[in-house]
Design a protein around this motif. Structure first.
Motif, PDB file in Angstrom:
ATOM      1  N   GLY A   1       0.988  -1.235  -0.049  1.00  0.00           N
ATOM      2  CA  GLY A   1       0.210   0.011  -0.100  1.00  0.00           C
ATOM      3  C   GLY A   1       0.834   1.138  -0.095  1.00  0.00           C
ATOM      4  N   ARG A   2       0.257   2.315   0.164  1.00  0.00           N
ATOM      5  CA  ARG A   2       0.961   3.807   0.199  1.00  0.00           C
ATOM      6  C   ARG A   2       0.360   4.182   1.413  1.00  0.00           C
ATOM      7  NH1 ARG A   2      -0.163   6.636  -4.876  1.00  0.00           N
ATOM      8  NH2 ARG A   2       1.782   6.061  -5.607  1.00  0.00           N
ATOM      9  N   ALA A   3       1.160   5.180   2.342  1.00  0.00           N
ATOM     10  CA  ALA A   3       0.604   5.669   3.437  1.00  0.00           C
ATOM     11  C   ALA A   3       0.198   7.050   2.855  1.00  0.00           C
ATOM     12  CB  ALA A   3       1.844   6.020   4.303  1.00  0.00           C
ATOM     13  N   SER A   4      -0.838   7.495   3.782  1.00  0.00           N
ATOM     14  CA  SER A   4      -1.563   8.797   3.078  1.00  0.00           C
ATOM     15  C   SER A   4      -0.747  10.145   3.495  1.00  0.00           C
ATOM     16  CB  SER A   4      -3.023   9.091   4.002  1.00  0.00           C
ATOM     17  OG  SER A   4      -2.808   8.952   5.216  1.00  0.00           O
ATOM     18  N   GLU A   5       0.156   9.946   4.487  1.00  0.00           N
ATOM     19  CA  GLU A   5       1.239  10.819   4.868  1.00  0.00           C
ATOM     20  C   GLU A   5       2.683  10.083   4.881  1.00  0.00           C
ATOM     21  OE1 GLU A   5       0.248  12.987   8.280  1.00  0.00           O
ATOM     22  OE2 GLU A   5      -0.884  11.252   9.031  1.00  0.00           O
ATOM     23  N   PRO A   6       3.599  11.069   4.992  1.00  0.00           N
ATOM     24  CA  PRO A   6       4.932  10.448   5.434  1.00  0.00           C
ATOM     25  C   PRO A   6       5.107   9.784   6.740  1.00  0.00           C
ATOM     26  CG  PRO A   6       5.289  12.443   4.218  1.00  0.00           C
ATOM     27  CD  PRO A   6       3.853  12.502   4.677  1.00  0.00           C
ATOM     28  N   LEU A   7       5.427   8.480   6.632  1.00  0.00           N
ATOM     29  CA  LEU A   7       5.575   7.672   7.997  1.00  0.00           C
ATOM     30  C   LEU A   7       6.809   6.970   8.002  1.00  0.00           C
ATOM     31  CD1 LEU A   7       2.736   5.134   7.677  1.00  0.00           C
ATOM     32  CD2 LEU A   7       2.679   7.344   9.220  1.00  0.00           C
ATOM     33  N   TRP A   8       7.244   6.894   9.389  1.00  0.00           N
ATOM     34  CA  TRP A   8       8.370   5.740   9.367  1.00  0.00           C
ATOM     35  C   TRP A   8       7.823   4.563  10.527  1.00  0.00           C
ATOM     36  CZ3 TRP A   8      10.604   4.853  14.505  1.00  0.00           C
ATOM     37  CH2 TRP A   8      10.568   5.960  15.599  1.00  0.00           C
ATOM     38  N   LEU A   9       8.534   3.420  10.209  1.00  0.00           N
ATOM     39  CA  LEU A   9       8.068   2.174  10.917  1.00  0.00           C
ATOM     40  C   LEU A   9       9.034   1.869  12.186  1.00  0.00           C
ATOM     41  CD1 LEU A   9       7.166  -0.155   7.943  1.00  0.00           C
ATOM     42  CD2 LEU A   9       5.640   1.380   9.298  1.00  0.00           C
ATOM     43  N   TYR A  10       8.600   1.520  13.071  1.00  0.00           N
ATOM     44  CA  TYR A  10       9.397   1.001  14.333  1.00  0.00           C
ATOM     45  C   TYR A  10       9.183  -0.315  14.361  1.00  0.00           C
ATOM     46  CZ  TYR A  10      12.392   1.977  18.194  1.00  0.00           C
ATOM     47  OH  TYR A  10      13.432   2.007  19.279  1.00  0.00           O
TER      48      TYR A  10
ATOM     49  N   ASN B   1       5.476   6.605   0.599  1.00  0.00           N
ATOM     50  CA  ASN B   1       5.435   7.756   1.651  1.00  0.00           C
ATOM     51  C   ASN B   1       6.000   6.980   2.837  1.00  0.00           C
ATOM     52  OD1 ASN B   1       4.736  10.223   1.005  1.00  0.00           O
ATOM     53  ND2 ASN B   1       2.678   9.614   0.941  1.00  0.00           N
ATOM     54  N   LEU B   2       6.906   6.217   2.672  1.00  0.00           N
ATOM     55  CA  LEU B   2       7.809   5.517   3.863  1.00  0.00           C
ATOM     56  C   LEU B   2       9.168   6.168   3.804  1.00  0.00           C
ATOM     57  CD1 LEU B   2       7.729   3.526   6.017  1.00  0.00           C
ATOM     58  CD2 LEU B   2       8.299   1.783   4.487  1.00  0.00           C
ATOM     59  N   LYS B   3       9.361   6.761   4.648  1.00  0.00           N
ATOM     60  CA  LYS B   3      10.959   7.704   4.911  1.00  0.00           C
ATOM     61  C   LYS B   3      12.014   6.590   5.566  1.00  0.00           C
ATOM     62  CE  LYS B   3      13.717  11.080   5.035  1.00  0.00           C
ATOM     63  NZ  LYS B   3      14.408  11.583   3.743  1.00  0.00           N
ATOM     64  N   ALA B   4      11.335   5.786   6.501  1.00  0.00           N
ATOM     65  CA  ALA B   4      12.626   4.934   7.422  1.00  0.00           C
ATOM     66  C   ALA B   4      11.864   3.902   7.985  1.00  0.00           C
ATOM     67  CB  ALA B   4      13.202   5.968   8.572  1.00  0.00           C
ATOM     68  N   ILE B   5      12.743   2.996   8.283  1.00  0.00           N
ATOM     69  CA  ILE B   5      12.364   1.766   9.185  1.00  0.00           C
ATOM     70  C   ILE B   5      13.449   1.576  10.287  1.00  0.00           C
ATOM     71  CG2 ILE B   5      12.043  -0.649   9.165  1.00  0.00           C
ATOM     72  CD1 ILE B   5      11.289  -0.689   6.029  1.00  0.00           C
ATOM     73  N   VAL B   6      12.930   1.682  11.488  1.00  0.00           N
ATOM     74  CA  VAL B   6      13.733   1.236  12.569  1.00  0.00           C
ATOM     75  C   VAL B   6      13.468   0.251  13.124  1.00  0.00           C
ATOM     76  CG1 VAL B   6      14.706   2.640  14.727  1.00  0.00           C
ATOM     77  CG2 VAL B   6      13.683   3.974  13.094  1.00  0.00           C
ATOM     78  N   CYS B   7      14.669  -0.605  13.438  1.00  0.00           N
ATOM     79  CA  CYS B   7      14.601  -2.084  13.925  1.00  0.00           C
ATOM     80  C   CYS B   7      15.345  -2.307  15.161  1.00  0.00           C
ATOM     81  CB  CYS B   7      14.990  -2.723  12.895  1.00  0.00           C
ATOM     82  SG  CYS B   7      14.719  -4.606  13.132  1.00  0.00           S
ATOM     83  N   ARG B   8      14.842  -2.916  16.092  1.00  0.00           N
ATOM     84  CA  ARG B   8      15.466  -3.136  17.460  1.00  0.00           C
ATOM     85  C   ARG B   8      14.748  -4.343  17.898  1.00  0.00           C
ATOM     86  NH1 ARG B   8      18.725  -3.954  21.080  1.00  0.00           N
ATOM     87  NH2 ARG B   8      19.205  -2.374  22.916  1.00  0.00           N
ATOM     88  N   GLY B   9      15.649  -5.357  18.064  1.00  0.00           N
ATOM     89  CA  GLY B   9      15.485  -6.642  18.562  1.00  0.00           C
ATOM     90  C   GLY B   9      16.137  -7.340  19.865  1.00  0.00           C
ATOM     91  N   ARG B  10      15.340  -7.827  20.701  1.00  0.00           N
ATOM     92  CA  ARG B  10      15.999  -8.354  21.768  1.00  0.00           C
ATOM     93  C   ARG B  10      15.700  -9.854  21.912  1.00  0.00           C
ATOM     94  NH1 ARG B  10      14.019  -3.594  22.612  1.00  0.00           N
ATOM     95  NH2 ARG B  10      15.280  -2.027  23.770  1.00  0.00           N
ATOM     96  N   GLY B  11      15.175 -10.482  20.989  1.00  0.00           N
ATOM     97  CA  GLY B  11      14.885 -11.966  20.801  1.00  0.00           C
ATOM     98  C   GLY B  11      16.221 -12.868  20.542  1.00  0.00           C
ATOM     99  N   ASP B  12      15.921 -14.147  20.967  1.00  0.00           N
ATOM    100  CA  ASP B  12      17.112 -14.995  20.507  1.00  0.00           C
ATOM    101  C   ASP B  12      17.088 -15.475  19.166  1.00  0.00           C
ATOM    102  OD1 ASP B  12      17.683 -14.889  23.076  1.00  0.00           O
ATOM    103  OD2 ASP B  12      16.781 -16.875  23.857  1.00  0.00           O
ATOM    104  N   LEU B  13      18.278 -15.805  18.474  1.00  0.00           N
ATOM    105  CA  LEU B  13      18.246 -16.620  17.493  1.00  0.00           C
ATOM    106  C   LEU B  13      18.845 -18.019  17.398  1.00  0.00           C
ATOM    107  CD1 LEU B  13      17.297 -16.485  14.380  1.00  0.00           C
ATOM    108  CD2 LEU B  13      19.745 -15.629  13.838  1.00  0.00           C
TER     109      LEU B  13
ATOM    110  N   ALA C   1      13.034   4.033  -4.598  1.00  0.00           N
ATOM    111  CA  ALA C   1      11.935   4.949  -5.394  1.00  0.00           C
ATOM    112  C   ALA C   1      10.771   4.210  -4.854  1.00  0.00           C
ATOM    113  CB  ALA C   1      12.164   4.858  -6.672  1.00  0.00           C
ATOM    114  N   VAL C   2      10.951   2.894  -4.856  1.00  0.00           N
ATOM    115  CA  VAL C   2       9.474   2.218  -4.379  1.00  0.00           C
ATOM    116  C   VAL C   2       9.246   2.493  -3.000  1.00  0.00           C
ATOM    117  CG1 VAL C   2       8.560  -0.161  -3.599  1.00  0.00           C
ATOM    118  CG2 VAL C   2      10.145   0.097  -5.876  1.00  0.00           C
ATOM    119  N   MET C   3      10.176   2.561  -2.119  1.00  0.00           N
ATOM    120  CA  MET C   3      10.161   3.109  -0.666  1.00  0.00           C
ATOM    121  C   MET C   3       9.358   4.484  -0.669  1.00  0.00           C
ATOM    122  SD  MET C   3      12.584   2.019   2.524  1.00  0.00           S
ATOM    123  CE  MET C   3      12.657   3.327   4.048  1.00  0.00           C
ATOM    124  N   GLY C   4       9.769   5.526  -1.387  1.00  0.00           N
ATOM    125  CA  GLY C   4       9.437   6.923  -1.601  1.00  0.00           C
ATOM    126  C   GLY C   4       7.922   6.831  -1.982  1.00  0.00           C
ATOM    127  N   SER C   5       7.561   6.098  -3.048  1.00  0.00           N
ATOM    128  CA  SER C   5       6.472   6.001  -3.486  1.00  0.00           C
ATOM    129  C   SER C   5       5.245   5.525  -2.498  1.00  0.00           C
ATOM    130  CB  SER C   5       6.181   5.033  -4.700  1.00  0.00           C
ATOM    131  OG  SER C   5       6.253   3.717  -4.374  1.00  0.00           O
TER     132      SER C   5
END
Lengths: 644, 146
Positions: free
Chosen positions: A117-126, A200-212, A194-198
């Motif tokens: 999809g496409r966000a209606s306004e710029p977003l970042w994901l956590y 409206n997704l500016k950034a993805i921040v990622c943080r994990g504390r789980g085991d692999l 460009a796909v990410m820009g289309s």
């Protein structure tokens, strides 16, 4: 949080419109068939991207996939793959990066993100600890990558998080915008930014504390230590630890294998300042991706100029061409400043340099004038003009707006005779290497699944003139190939096998999440199928023989071809521009001078490549091949409804 | 050079490349998983600020962590300086963690108990895997230059 296991992969389907996500557990069978990373991403693309979707439309998913070994501590297992339909080529979009994001994604509870999809306004994901949260990014929109990172780290106050983001180029949907991870890692090729820009997704921040979990920890530690030793004991690794990939420049330029002034020459004389030793005054020390002991990245800072307050990493060999030989510039300072620029603005280095070099040749030929360039004097070796042109592309000003569309649409917009000067395959430009004297390397860029690209199948060791028995040890395994092999890099014979073998190997490492510097790329003695079979077993518990990994890589390569065939790929697209056949190289050592490719021999090589793969004369998989690889029903049959 | 005492972990931060393999192998050795949050050491990495700093247990001469433990759950062998956490005696009060002047001691995010470095029983895998030589297991701190 879903069940954690190394081989049952976890996927989050993220809906940017509704700002929701759902978590799925993938069928474990998919792991043994497509592994992870690039291979499984191609399979997910088939499932989630409606055939023929608009690459910059909301229905084109952005798929982010960690490799099967990513984050396990197996040899340099840092990599994460990005897939979508490419806005640059209309074919497969696929690019991967190292750094720290891939491992973090797994600790955060996911192997894959499918962003729809496409966000209606710029977003970042956590993305953290099994959840995906949505935050407004309006105030980040317009910021460069460096500033975006500073803003996000200030906001989240967690220095151990990993940040992916786009710069202005991605926001402006430059067709070769990249996604940046860290200040240096980039999913550079095929326009994933460009796909990410289309979206409206500016950034993805990622943080994990789980085991692999590691299946057999003691064996994995012991074997991994051995494999690291195998990699770092090679001379080329020692050189890279000190100089990075820039070490390649000296030998390729001296030989005459370097695209210069777009494609007019194959060597740039008096270019000592582009040789790796010229990094000495700038380089503070070296940096590494997660888990890597080759640490090929310089950490540098410029004392003056717009980036004096920012640390940079690099430059790669590719930047020495993009902002050096291709545009006729001879200054490491310029390369470093342009490296900052493309990383901060979020542009693919290779495509950017190629587009500017092409424009310079058009300018020289009078096809473009100052009226087109916004007054910019676009002459060879004009360092300032190169930097300015990079900005014009990212912000889509003047000629930059045309170049931002990518090679083929730009040639269409400029018209005249401009297309014949393009150095591209399938709509994507090539690295600055000049493949006219090297048939094997030329075949690699002609047939690569994402357009002209050296990282999909380059048999770089062909350039070493290795003893034949060593070459046979490498290229006859693991399936017992008994056709010709020739250790003369000017030959056409036996080269189709080398390219196919490298394609399957690179597909394997891209799917495992391992860096190519840890496999047979620059050294014949680095790990290949046998070692990866052991690494997979000890780390994941999955028992796949070298032969089975070979078949999995083959399967994934054919799947990528199917995706391209579904989007109009034809035999003519596995081909090179006329200049490779008509313009002999003017410079270099005798072995590289006066060379161009022979059309008939080259066509025979393409046919041999098809035959080895089990493809028909048009490069389409035969029913027998599809059956053998378990891909029946994939051709022209994927995701008509856009996934589940 | 003075007479060699017990071997200790030494950090030479300007050799660190920020790869964090030490974090990965540490958790694998002790717990069979990769998870930097459960490693007994941490590398503080900021590409933007160009900081690459391993933070490890230094096997201090005067171990504040052990002194601070009210239940005597933490102890060590004074010859090898290998630390031992008696888990049944530890209630996760966190006093040892507060006491560490180098902030090298952290709680396990699952159990809350301190992740005490036991030098892998005498052959620490962080140093074994650090080819850059940023973490070195030796009696005396090696010279800075390589």
């Amino acid at each position: 949080m879903s069940q954690v296991s190394v081989t049952s992969q976890r996927l989050a389907v993220i809906d940017l419109e509704r700002r929701t996500f759902r978590v799925e557990q993938l069928d474990p069978q998919l792991t043994s068939r497509f592994l992870g990373g690039r291979g499984l991403a191609a399979r997910l693309l088939m499932q989630y991207a409606p055939r023929g979707c608009d690459p910059l439309g909301p229905e084109n998913p952005l798929i982010i996939s960690a490799g099967l070994l990513t984050g396990t501590m197996a040899s340099a297992s840092a990599r994460v793959n990005f897939a979508a339909r490419s806005p640059l080529t209309g074919l497969l979009g696929s690019s991967n990066m190292g750094g720290g994001f891939g491992p973090e994604l797994r600790w955060a509870g996911f192997e894959h993100l499918v962003i729809r999809g496409r966000a209606s306004e710029p977003l970042w994901l956590y993305v953290r600890d099994g959840k995906v949260e949505f935050f407004p990014a309006a105030r980040l929109w317009g910021q460069g990558v460096y500033q975006t990172r500073r803003s996000l780290y200030a906001e989240i106050a967690d220095p151990r998080a990993q940040v992916l983001c786009i710069g202005p180029a991605g926001e402006n949907q430059v067709r070769f915008a990249c996604i940046m991870g860290g200040i240096k890692s980039a999913a550079g090729r095929t326009g994933m930014g460009a796909v990410m820009g289309s979206k409206n997704l500016k950034a993805i921040v990622c943080r994990g504390r789980g085991d692999l979990p590691i299946a057999r920890p003691e064996k994995a530690l012991e074997y991994n230590r051995r494999v690291i030793g195998q990699v770092v004991s090679s001379k080329v690794s020692r050189v890279m630890q000190r100089w990075g990939t820039a070490f390649i420049f000296d030998v390729t330029n001296t030989t005459g294998l370097v695209r210069t002034r777009n494609f007019q020459y194959n060597q740039l004389p008096r270019s000592e300042d582009l040789e790796c030793e010229a990094m000495e005054p700038y380089s503070q020390s070296m940096a590494a991706c997660f888990g890597c002991q080759v640490h090929c990245r310089h950490r540098y800072r410029l004392a003056s100029g717009p980036y004096r307050d920012f640390w940079g990493q690099g430059p790669e060999y590719s930047s020495l061409g993009a902002f050096g030989t291709e545009v006729g510039c001879r200054s490491m300072r310029t390369v470093l400043e342009c490296n900052h620029l493309v990383n901060d603005l979020g542009l693919d280095t290779i495509e950017t340099g190629s587009m500017i070099a092409w424009a310079m040749e058009l300018y020289e030929k009078g096809i473009l004038t100052r009226a087109d360039t916004g007054g910019l004097e676009l002459g060879w070796g004009n360092d300032r003009a190169v930097a300015e042109m990079i900005r014009q592309i990212a912000y889509r000003r003047h000629l930059g707006d045309i170049l931002a569309r990518g090679p083929l649409p730009a040639a269409e917009a400029i018209g005249k005779d401009s297309r014949r000067y393009l150095i591209q395959v399938k709509g994507m430009s090539s690295l600055h290497s000049d493949e006219r004297p090297t048939p094997s390397l030329a075949l690699n860029i002609a047939v690569a699944s994402r357009g002209a690209d050296h990282l999909r199948g380059r048999p770089a060791i062909d350039l070493y003139n290795l003893p034949l028995d060593l070459l046979e040890k490498v290229y006859r395994r693991p399936d017992g190939y008994d056709g010709p092999l020739v250790n003369d890099w000017t030959s056409y014979r036996g080269k189709a096998r080398m390219v196919m073998w490298q394609e399957i190997l690179y597909m394997l490492v891209d799917s495992l999440g391992i860096c190519k510097f840890h496999t047979v790329f620059f050294s014949p003695n680095h790990p290949a199928f046998e070692e990866f079979s052991q690494l997979v077993e000890y780390n994941t518990g999955l028992e796949l023989s070298a032969r089975q990994l070979w078949t999995a890589g083959w399967r994934c390569c054919v799947l990528e071809r199917i995706y391209n065939l579904d989007h109009g790929l034809a035999r003519d697209d596995d081909w090179l521009p006329d200049r490779f056949f008509d313009e002999p190289t003017p410079l270099g050592l005798p072995v590289a001078r006066g060379k161009c490719l022979d059309r008939e021999k080259f066509a025979a090589m393409v046919s041999e490549y098809y035959r080895l793969y089990g493809l028909d004369r048009d490069g389409r998989p035969s029913p027998e091949l599809l059956n053998r690889l378990g891909l029946s029903g994939q051709l022209a049959g994927h995701a008509a409804g856009g996934g589940q | 050079m003075s007479a060699a005492g017990p071997k200790r972990l030494h950090v030479i931060a300007d050799r660190c490349t920020g790869c964090r393999l030490c974090e990965a192998v540490c958790a694998v050795r002790h717990l069979g998983v990769t998870n930097p949050e459960k490693a007994r050491l941490q590398v503080q990495v900021s590409e933007d600020d160009n900081t690459f700093t391993p933070v490890v247990c230094r096997q201090c001469k005067k171990p504040r962590c052990i002194e601070a433990c009210p239940g005597q759950a933490l102890s060590r062998d004074e010859n090898t300086r290998i630390m031992h956490l008696e888990e049944s005696a530890c209630d996760g009060c966190g006093k040892c963690i507060e006491a560490c002047p180098f902030r090298a001691l952290r709680p396990d995010p699952g159990t809350g108990l301190p992740l005490a470095c036991d030098l892998c029983g005498g052959d620490p895998c962080c140093a074994e895997f650090c080819d850059a030589g940023a973490i070195v297991f030796a009696a005396a701190r090696p010279g800075k230059s390589r």
